[in-house]
Design an enzyme around this catalytic site. Structure first.
Site, PDB file in Angstrom:
ATOM      1  N   ASN A  11       0.877  -1.173   0.000  1.00 12.57           N
ATOM      2  CA  ASN A  11       0.000   0.000   0.000  1.00 12.57           C
ATOM      3  C   ASN A  11       0.913   1.221   0.000  1.00 12.57           C
ATOM      4  O   ASN A  11       1.426   1.633   1.036  1.00 12.57           O
ATOM      5  CB  ASN A  11      -0.885  -0.047   1.252  1.00 12.57           C
ATOM      6  CG  ASN A  11      -1.883   1.092   1.295  1.00 12.57           C
ATOM      7  OD1 ASN A  11      -1.802   2.029   0.489  1.00 12.57           O
ATOM      8  ND2 ASN A  11      -2.806   1.034   2.227  1.00 12.57           N
ATOM      9  N   ARG A  93      -2.397  -2.043  -3.668  1.00 10.01           N
ATOM     10  CA  ARG A  93      -3.595  -1.233  -3.528  1.00 10.01           C
ATOM     11  C   ARG A  93      -3.481  -0.052  -4.492  1.00 10.01           C
ATOM     12  O   ARG A  93      -2.485   0.676  -4.452  1.00 10.01           O
ATOM     13  CB  ARG A  93      -3.712  -0.711  -2.104  1.00 10.01           C
ATOM     14  CG  ARG A  93      -4.864   0.241  -1.968  1.00 10.01           C
ATOM     15  CD  ARG A  93      -4.909   0.874  -0.609  1.00 10.01           C
ATOM     16  NE  ARG A  93      -6.074   1.740  -0.522  1.00 10.01           N
ATOM     17  CZ  ARG A  93      -6.086   2.897   0.123  1.00 10.01           C
ATOM     18  NH1 ARG A  93      -5.003   3.324   0.744  1.00 10.01           N
ATOM     19  NH2 ARG A  93      -7.173   3.609   0.160  1.00 10.01           N
ATOM     20  N   HIS A 182     -12.817   3.017  -0.686  1.00 11.85           N
ATOM     21  CA  HIS A 182     -12.846   2.002   0.388  1.00 11.85           C
ATOM     22  C   HIS A 182     -13.488   0.692  -0.096  1.00 11.85           C
ATOM     23  O   HIS A 182     -13.982  -0.094   0.713  1.00 11.85           O
ATOM     24  CB  HIS A 182     -13.667   2.472   1.615  1.00 11.85           C
ATOM     25  CG  HIS A 182     -13.071   3.600   2.387  1.00 11.85           C
ATOM     26  ND1 HIS A 182     -13.863   4.571   2.977  1.00 11.85           N
ATOM     27  CD2 HIS A 182     -11.800   3.904   2.708  1.00 11.85           C
ATOM     28  CE1 HIS A 182     -13.096   5.440   3.612  1.00 11.85           C
ATOM     29  NE2 HIS A 182     -11.829   5.055   3.453  1.00 11.85           N
ATOM     30  N   ARG A 243     -12.516  15.823   6.795  1.00  8.39           N
ATOM     31  CA  ARG A 243     -13.259  16.192   5.573  1.00  8.39           C
ATOM     32  C   ARG A 243     -14.711  16.496   5.908  1.00  8.39           C
ATOM     33  O   ARG A 243     -15.318  15.847   6.758  1.00  8.39           O
ATOM     34  CB  ARG A 243     -13.229  15.048   4.554  1.00  8.39           C
ATOM     35  CG  ARG A 243     -11.861  14.721   4.045  1.00  8.39           C
ATOM     36  CD  ARG A 243     -11.946  13.747   2.874  1.00  8.39           C
ATOM     37  NE  ARG A 243     -10.661  13.092   2.683  1.00  8.39           N
ATOM     38  CZ  ARG A 243     -10.481  11.772   2.717  1.00  8.39           C
ATOM     39  NH1 ARG A 243     -11.510  10.959   2.885  1.00  8.39           N
ATOM     40  NH2 ARG A 243      -9.282  11.267   2.558  1.00  8.39           N
TER      41      ARG A 243
END
Ligand code: ADP
Length: 400
Positions: A11, A93, A182, A243
């Site tokens: 990742n 990923r 996700h 966010r």
């Protein structure tokens, strides 16, 4: 001949690389590690072999190549050299697969070029993911590399859920649509939830609430995603650590016109200085909950805004799915914050879900139900495991 059963999961972020080596015979971790502060004056590598001592090393890590090189050295020191015939492949990923990638793919030059073409859709993430892929291919040209996309699980969303109601030609020209993120987590958790209910994923409708620092909800019908809360970017939807989630887009025009803020500043405001952090100064739910307990008004309001948005999405996904079998909480907040789960589901028994307070507050690890047996809609806590999902999908594609 040795059977190749190991998968390395990478990742790669802009300044860090997380890695895990798994043995797919029993899904066990052989080693995990993290290389941080890539490109800074001093970097750090933390490596933990299964059942062994954690090793930390401070050294300059100029780029992703050096990061992977350092990780490979640590793995080799534990007897897991990346040139070993037991390594079946590397799973990467990749954040954005656009409309091009709706399934994991074995990386070749054409795939690499397409991920590059998608950079404008994920300018922070895809370049880092690409750097990891390129380096891994260079270091191990004979080992298959697989890209697993965060957006892929959401590709099954019907067109009416994926489209924004804006001028169709402009949207087409600039690839503006709702992609969702996700996805690896939503896929894994929805399947695990079905298993927890002892049912086939194809027969189960689940609302998955992935609540980490970033947060998203998804509506999964019979194993297929039919809606999700993130959109063109991970900014849309739920209130997150930093966010804003959903906002009237006219706030952006207002800040530009009235406050004279440059677009880059507005971008930073909505992505980095909003959400829980914007409302109360803390993005970590642990800290917010501690302050709520002390009666802190700002933190209480932040918590209430967070929960209100979450409940609106739960309600919306009941309408989207028609019939819901389970609500599953996952990721840092979803797995650990019992008060968030309790508040999100409070008063929804008319729709079906209920929580057993004792089960909700028990400190149990692993997937578990937290609803009473008589609840019409089960409520579950299902720890996510994106690395395992990436390894599983990688192995399924290239396993020997
Ligand atoms: P990321 O989105 O970075 O992958 P995680 O899924 O690891 O995030 O979630 C990180 C967040 O989880 C932290 O910011 C924190 O708010 C929350 N968290 C972790 N542990 C707890 C806890 N015990 N109680 C409440 N929140 C927690």
């Amino acid at each position: 001949m040795t059977r190749a059963t190991r998968v390395l999961v990478l990742n790669s972020g802009s300044s860090s690389v997380k890695y895990q080596l798994l043995d797919m015979r029993d899904d066990s971790r052989l080693a995990t590690g993290l290389v941080e502060r890539i490109g800074e004056r001093s970097g750090r590598l933390t490596h933990t072999p299964a059942g062994g001592e954690r090793r930390t090393r401070e050294e300059r890590v100029p780029d992703h190549g050096a990061a992977l090189g350092a990780a490979a050295r640590e793995l080799a020191a534990d007897g897991f050299g990346l040139d070993s015939p037991e390594l079946a492949g590397v799973g990467h990923r990749v954040v954005h697969g656009g409309r091009s990638f709706t399934e994991p793919v074995v990386v070749d030059d054409a795939v690499e070029a397409e991920i590059e073409r998608l950079v404008p859709l994920a300018p922070l993430h895809n370049p880092a993911n690409l750097a990891g892929i390129r380096t891994a291919r260079r270091l191990n040209p004979d080992v298959p590399q697989v890209a697993v996309f965060d957006t892929a699980f959401h590709a099954t969303m019907p067109e009416y859920a994926a489209r924004y109601a804006i001028d169709a030609r402009t949207a087409e020209e600039h690839r503006i649509r709702r992609y969702g993120f996700h996805g690896t987590s939503h896929a894994y958790v929805s399947r695990r939830t079905a298993a927890l209910l002892g049912r086939d994923p194809a027969d189960v409708n689940v609302i998955v609430l992935h609540l980490g620092n970033g947060a998203s909800a998804s509506a999964v019908a019979g194993g297929r995603c039919v809606d999700t809360s993130m959109g063109l970017t991970p900014l849309e939807g739920l209130v997150m650590g930093t966010r804003s989630g959903d906002i009237d887009p006219a706030v952006v025009f207002h800040l530009s016109r009235v406050a004279g803020m440059p677009v880059a500043d507005i971008d930073a405001l909505l992505n980095k200085r909003s959400g829980l952090a914007g409302l109360c100064g803390d993005n970590d739910m642990r800290e917010v909950l501690r302050r709520v307990d002390e009666g802190d008004e700002e933190a209480t309001l932040a918590f209430d805004v967070y929960i209100h948005r979450l409940r609106k999405y739960i309600g919306a996904y009941f309408a989207v799915l028609g019939r819901v079998d389970a609500i599953a909480f996952t990721a840092g907040v979803g797995e650990n914050a019992a008060p968030v789960r309790a508040a999100a589901v409070a008063g929804l028994s008319g729709l079906g879900p209920q929580i057993d307070e004792r089960l909700n507050s028990a400190r149990t690890q692993g997937p578990r139900l937290i609803s009473p047996q008589y609840a019409r809609v089960a409520v579950a806590v299902v720890p996510t495991d994106e690395e395992l999902e990436i390894a599983t999908r990688t192995f399924a594609l290239i396993g020997t």
